[in-house]
Structure formats: structure tokens, C-alpha cells
Design an enzyme around this catalytic site. Structure first.
Site, PDB file in Angstrom:
ATOM      1  N   LYS A   1       2.128  -4.531   6.459  1.00  0.00           N
ATOM      2  CA  LYS A   1       1.939  -4.113   5.538  1.00  0.00           C
ATOM      3  C   LYS A   1       4.149  -3.274   5.038  1.00  0.00           C
ATOM      4  O   LYS A   1       4.304  -4.623   3.965  1.00  0.00           O
ATOM      5  CB  LYS A   1       1.529  -2.882   4.599  1.00  0.00           C
ATOM      6  CG  LYS A   1       0.127  -3.144   3.825  1.00  0.00           C
ATOM      7  CD  LYS A   1      -0.033  -4.667   3.049  1.00  0.00           C
ATOM      8  CE  LYS A   1      -1.353  -5.266   3.301  1.00  0.00           C
ATOM      9  NZ  LYS A   1      -1.794  -6.590   2.907  1.00  0.00           N
TER      10      LYS A   1
ATOM     11  N   SER B   1       0.891  -1.530   0.360  1.00  0.00           N
ATOM     12  CA  SER B   1       0.564  -0.551  -0.107  1.00  0.00           C
ATOM     13  C   SER B   1       1.136   1.218  -0.349  1.00  0.00           C
ATOM     14  O   SER B   1       2.169   1.279   0.876  1.00  0.00           O
ATOM     15  CB  SER B   1      -0.751   0.188   1.167  1.00  0.00           C
ATOM     16  OG  SER B   1      -1.479   1.147   1.956  1.00  0.00           O
TER      17      SER B   1
ATOM     18  N   TYR C   1      -1.901  -1.745  11.132  1.00  0.00           N
ATOM     19  CA  TYR C   1      -2.198  -2.818   9.454  1.00  0.00           C
ATOM     20  C   TYR C   1      -0.423  -2.181   8.861  1.00  0.00           C
ATOM     21  O   TYR C   1      -1.094  -2.700   7.834  1.00  0.00           O
ATOM     22  CB  TYR C   1      -3.288  -1.909   8.555  1.00  0.00           C
ATOM     23  CG  TYR C   1      -3.501  -1.823   7.860  1.00  0.00           C
ATOM     24  CD1 TYR C   1      -3.584  -3.347   7.207  1.00  0.00           C
ATOM     25  CD2 TYR C   1      -3.474  -0.897   6.782  1.00  0.00           C
ATOM     26  CE1 TYR C   1      -4.013  -3.009   5.501  1.00  0.00           C
ATOM     27  CE2 TYR C   1      -3.526  -1.495   5.827  1.00  0.00           C
ATOM     28  CZ  TYR C   1      -3.774  -1.741   4.948  1.00  0.00           C
ATOM     29  OH  TYR C   1      -3.851  -2.076   3.625  1.00  0.00           O
TER      30      TYR C   1
HETATM   31  C1  UD1 Z   1      -7.175   4.045   3.784  1.00  0.00           C
HETATM   32  C2  UD1 Z   1      -6.591   3.445   4.820  1.00  0.00           C
HETATM   33  C3  UD1 Z   1      -4.956   3.279   3.778  1.00  0.00           C
HETATM   34  C4  UD1 Z   1      -5.406   1.880   3.085  1.00  0.00           C
HETATM   35  C5  UD1 Z   1      -5.960   2.821   2.347  1.00  0.00           C
HETATM   36  C6  UD1 Z   1      -6.905   1.545   0.949  1.00  0.00           C
HETATM   37  C7  UD1 Z   1      -6.806   5.576   6.496  1.00  0.00           C
HETATM   38  C8  UD1 Z   1      -6.215   6.382   7.652  1.00  0.00           C
HETATM   39  N1  UD1 Z   1      -5.628   4.636   5.412  1.00  0.00           N
HETATM   40  O1  UD1 Z   1      -6.098   5.053   2.985  1.00  0.00           O
HETATM   41  O2  UD1 Z   1      -3.876   2.892   5.589  1.00  0.00           O
HETATM   42  O3  UD1 Z   1      -4.247   1.623   2.608  1.00  0.00           O
HETATM   43  O4  UD1 Z   1      -7.594   3.246   2.730  1.00  0.00           O
HETATM   44  O5  UD1 Z   1      -7.162   0.110   1.910  1.00  0.00           O
HETATM   45  O6  UD1 Z   1      -7.428   4.581   7.717  1.00  0.00           O
HETATM   46  N2  UD1 Z   1     -12.581  11.204   3.964  1.00  0.00           N
HETATM   47  C9  UD1 Z   1     -13.267  11.834   4.797  1.00  0.00           C
HETATM   48  N3  UD1 Z   1     -14.517  11.872   5.154  1.00  0.00           N
HETATM   49  C10 UD1 Z   1     -14.682  10.437   5.213  1.00  0.00           C
HETATM   50  C11 UD1 Z   1     -13.575   9.296   4.664  1.00  0.00           C
HETATM   51  C12 UD1 Z   1     -13.098   9.773   4.373  1.00  0.00           C
HETATM   52  O7  UD1 Z   1     -13.637  13.015   3.877  1.00  0.00           O
HETATM   53  O8  UD1 Z   1     -15.662   9.767   5.318  1.00  0.00           O
HETATM   54  C13 UD1 Z   1     -11.332  11.424   3.275  1.00  0.00           C
HETATM   55  C14 UD1 Z   1     -10.209  11.339   3.679  1.00  0.00           C
HETATM   56  O9  UD1 Z   1      -9.947  12.212   5.309  1.00  0.00           O
HETATM   57  C15 UD1 Z   1      -9.232  10.716   3.056  1.00  0.00           C
HETATM   58  C16 UD1 Z   1      -9.841  10.574   2.257  1.00  0.00           C
HETATM   59  O10 UD1 Z   1     -11.228  11.253   2.058  1.00  0.00           O
HETATM   60  O11 UD1 Z   1      -8.963  12.459   2.828  1.00  0.00           O
HETATM   61  C17 UD1 Z   1      -9.823   9.162   2.456  1.00  0.00           C
HETATM   62  O12 UD1 Z   1     -10.116   8.650   2.345  1.00  0.00           O
HETATM   63  P1  UD1 Z   1     -10.608   6.584   2.970  1.00  0.00           P
HETATM   64  O13 UD1 Z   1     -10.582   6.575   1.777  1.00  0.00           O
HETATM   65  O14 UD1 Z   1     -10.466   6.560   4.259  1.00  0.00           O
HETATM   66  O15 UD1 Z   1      -8.575   6.407   2.483  1.00  0.00           O
HETATM   67  P2  UD1 Z   1      -6.739   6.557   3.135  1.00  0.00           P
HETATM   68  O16 UD1 Z   1      -7.385   7.066   4.319  1.00  0.00           O
HETATM   69  O17 UD1 Z   1      -6.380   7.179   2.535  1.00  0.00           O
END
Ligand code: UD1
Length: 340
Positions: free
Chosen positions: A155, A126, A151
């Protein structure tokens, strides 16, 4: 045709990869403990491809069960190792469960590969290994940062174990560092299953659009990005699946230049959370009710891939657009609603 073992093959990325392997004529064997997926995925794969992959429910942490499996399938040409637990928050609450599951399954798998002389493995890693990168787009040579969750650490440790094992044994490894996989198969028959409130952005958006959630919280509006929200490299899961096919054919044709190769698998494009909301609204004509709230602890500000290496060496690049990703994610959400 060559036999490929897919661990975690009934899961989200695994099932999409199994379909692409079958389409190219590979004989696919799937093992999964079904802790986060259902055996019916095998029926669905058969309905899409007209080929039924061989499936066994195996707990990879059970060394005897895994060894027994390999004793029956010692002619496997390569393994794609997806099986693993993947919820960041859960791993923080229960680190030992994550270390136990993700590390023992990988170690048991590698021991079986050594014992049965299986020489090729593609490993799911990842972009989380880069932490908050200082240079964008991030290249494979960027330093690996201290993991922010158990997690993420599994990785990193997995990558290190594979590096050592490749050096000491007749085993070739391609590690793929995924950016943010989203979307679903065009049939809308397979996709990511949510258990409870989604943690990831796209399922939260589609559940908000479907009326399951009232409002999307956008985590942080004060980042140093073009609109203040976090930037990620979102990749369609079918493009991601095809990167595994490219890795497998590189290994099986002995085209790899080193026993361990590492590739970024993304689009190379960075989209903010607000960009994604707009893209979803444009692709579906549905308005998303959202509010900007505090930052989520542990989020990195911006990360997107330099994909030059994968393009040059794997001869692979993404073809599906952000609209394709949004449309397929929404079709999947609607298909889930229709099943209920
Ligand atoms: C997450 C994991 C990462 C993993 C990847 C793929 C975390 C901190 N990181 O990445 O380790 O490899 O998934 O499985 O969980 N967001 C919102 N509102 C929400 C949900 C998300 O604003 O309700 C934003 C988050 O702040 C981020 C973006 O959307 O900026 C993407 O979030 P998310 O889909 O959870 O993925 P990652 O955090 O990038």
C-alpha cells in the site's frame, strides 16, 4: 455517461462501489481475476441495480492481456483500483507473492493509463500507513511509518509510485486511506466472503453468533484505552463506497487542487473491541461468547481518523451508524448460512 473502470470490482469494497456508480448513472466496466471473488457477483449487481456492468476476467499481472483490454476500452474516464491481495498474515508468510501481485498489477495499470491517455485514478490505500500514530485523531499529514507487513508495504509503495507517476505524467490521483470497512449491502446479497477462519473482528463476531465459532478471542485487554482493548474507526462499506463516488466526481469535474490528493476515509469515531461486541449484542439481541487473551503481534493500540479534509474537499461524510454496520453484517452472515 462517463465510463469508469473498476479493477477488483467483484470484491468486497469493489462490488459495493460498482452499485453506487451505477445508481448515479455511470457506465461501469469491471475487471477482476476472480482469485478472491466470484463472477456471479455481476449477476447480483444486476439484480440490485437492474443494470449489468461490463465484466471481463483479466489477470492484471499479465501486461499483454491488460494492454489488449485497454486497446478495446480507451475511452475510460477514470479508474478505481481495488484489485489486490489483502491478507496481512499471508503476506508475512509469502511476501513475494504479495509484492509480485500487488506491485505488477499497479504498474501495468499505470503503464496502460499512460499509453491510452487515461487521466484519473482513485487508489485504495489504508490507515495501516500510519502505524501506531502518536496523535489522535490521525490527520493525513501524520508521518507514514515503516510498514508492519508486506501487505502494508504494498500500500505504501503503491502510494509512492502514484505520487511519482502523477508528477511526471498527465495523471490525477486521489488516494483514499480506508479505516476499518465492515458491514454489507442492505439487500444482504453482497458482502465480504470469508475463506476459512476469519482474521478480522466483525466476521469473527458474526460467525461466533452463528455458532460456527465457539468463542471470540479478544486480543489484548491491557492497552492504554478506555477499556483496555484496541480502538479502531469502523466504517460501513456503503459509506466507504460513496467516498469513491465523491473522489470520482472531484476528478471528473477538475475540482482537485493538486495532481495527487490523499484523504482519510473513516467516521472519525473510535470504538474498542468491547464496544463493538456490545454494539453487536444490542443491534441483534445475541450474546457473544468471548474471552480476553494475549495481544496479537502487529496490532496498533488505537487509530481513528480526522475526517475534516474529506468532509471539506470531497463533500462527503459517513451517514450509517455502528448499529447499521452490525445489523447489516449480521444479515449478511444469515444470508450466507441460508445459501449453504
Ligand atoms: C486489518 C489489518 C490492516 C488492514 C485492515 C483492513 C492487521 C494486523 N491489520 O486491520 O492492515 O488495513 O485490516 O483490511 O491484520 N480482534 C480481536 N479478535 C479477533 C480479530 C480481531 O480482538 O478475532 C481485534 C484486533 O486485535 C483489533 C480489532 O479487533 O484490535 C480489529 O481487528 P481487524 O478486524 O483484524 O482489523 P485491523 O487489525 O485493525
Amino acid at each position: 455517461m462517463k465510463k469508469i473502470l473498476v479493477t477488483g470490482g467483484t470484491g468486497y469494497i469493489g462490488s459495493h462501489t460498482v452499485i453506487e456508480l451505477i445508481k448515479l448513472g455511470y457506465e461501469v466496466l469491471v475487471i477482476d481475476n476472480l482469485s478472491n471473488s466470484k463472477a456471479e457477483v455481476i449477476d447480483i449487481i444486476e439484480s440490485i441495480t437492474a443494470v449489468r456492468p461490463h465484466f471481463e476476467k483479466i489477470e492484471m499481472c499479465d501486461k499483454a492481456a491488460l494492454a489488449n483490454y485497454f486497446s478495446k476500452h480507451s475511452d475510460i474516464a477514470a479508474v478505481i483500483h481495488f484489485a489486490g491481495m489483502l491478507q496481512v498474515a499471508e503476506s508475512v508468510e509469502n511476501p513475494l507473492k504479495y509484492y509480485h501481485n500487488n506491485m505488477f498489477s499497479t504498474i501495468n495499470l499505470l503503464e496502460c493509463m499512460v499509453a491510452y491517455k487515461i487521466k484519473n485514478i482513485v487508489f485504495s490505500s489504508s490507515c495501516t500507513v500510519y502505524g501506531n500514530p502518536t496523535q489522535l485523531p490521525v490527520t493525513e499529514t501524520a508521518p507514514v511509518q515503516k510498514a508492519m507487513s508486506p501487505y502494508g508495504n504494498t500500500k505504501q509503495m503503491g502510494e509512492e509510485i502514484l505520487e511519482n507517476v502523477a508528477k511526471a505524467n498527465d495523471i490525477n490521483v486521489i488516494t483514499l486511506r480506508y479505516f476499518n470497512p465492515i458491514g454489507a449491502h442492505e439487500s444482504a446479497k453482497i458482502g465480504e466472503i470469508q475463506h476459512g477462519v476469519p482474521h478480522h473482528l466483525i466476521p469473527y463476531i458474526t460467525e461466533t453468533a452463528a455458532g460456527i465459532r465457539k468463542q471470540l478471542n479478544v486480543f489484548g485487554g491491557d492497552y492504554q484505552t478506555h477499556d483496555g482493548t484496541c480502538v479502531r474507526d469502523y466504517i460501513h462499506v456503503v459509506d466507504l463506497a460513496k467516498a469513491h463516488i465523491a473522489a470520482i466526481s472531484r476528478l471528473l469535474s477538475h475540482s482537485n487542487e493538486a495532481k495527487l490528493e490523499v484523504y482519510n476515509i473513516g467516521t472519525g469515531l473510535g470504538y474498542s473491541v468491547l464496544d463493538i461486541i456490545s454494539a453487536f449484542e444490542k443491534a441483534t439481541n445475541i450474546k457473544i461468547n468471548y474471552q480476553i487473551v494475549d495481544r496479537r503481534p502487529g496490532d496498533v493500540e488505537a487509530v481513528y481518523a480526522d475526517t475534516t479534509l474529506a468532509e471539506q474537499k470531497l463533500n462527503w461524510k459517513t451517514v450509517l451508524s455502528i448499529e447499521d454496520m452490525m445489523r447489516s453484517a449480521w444479515n449478511w452472515e444469515q444470508a450466507l448460512a441460508a445459501k449453504k
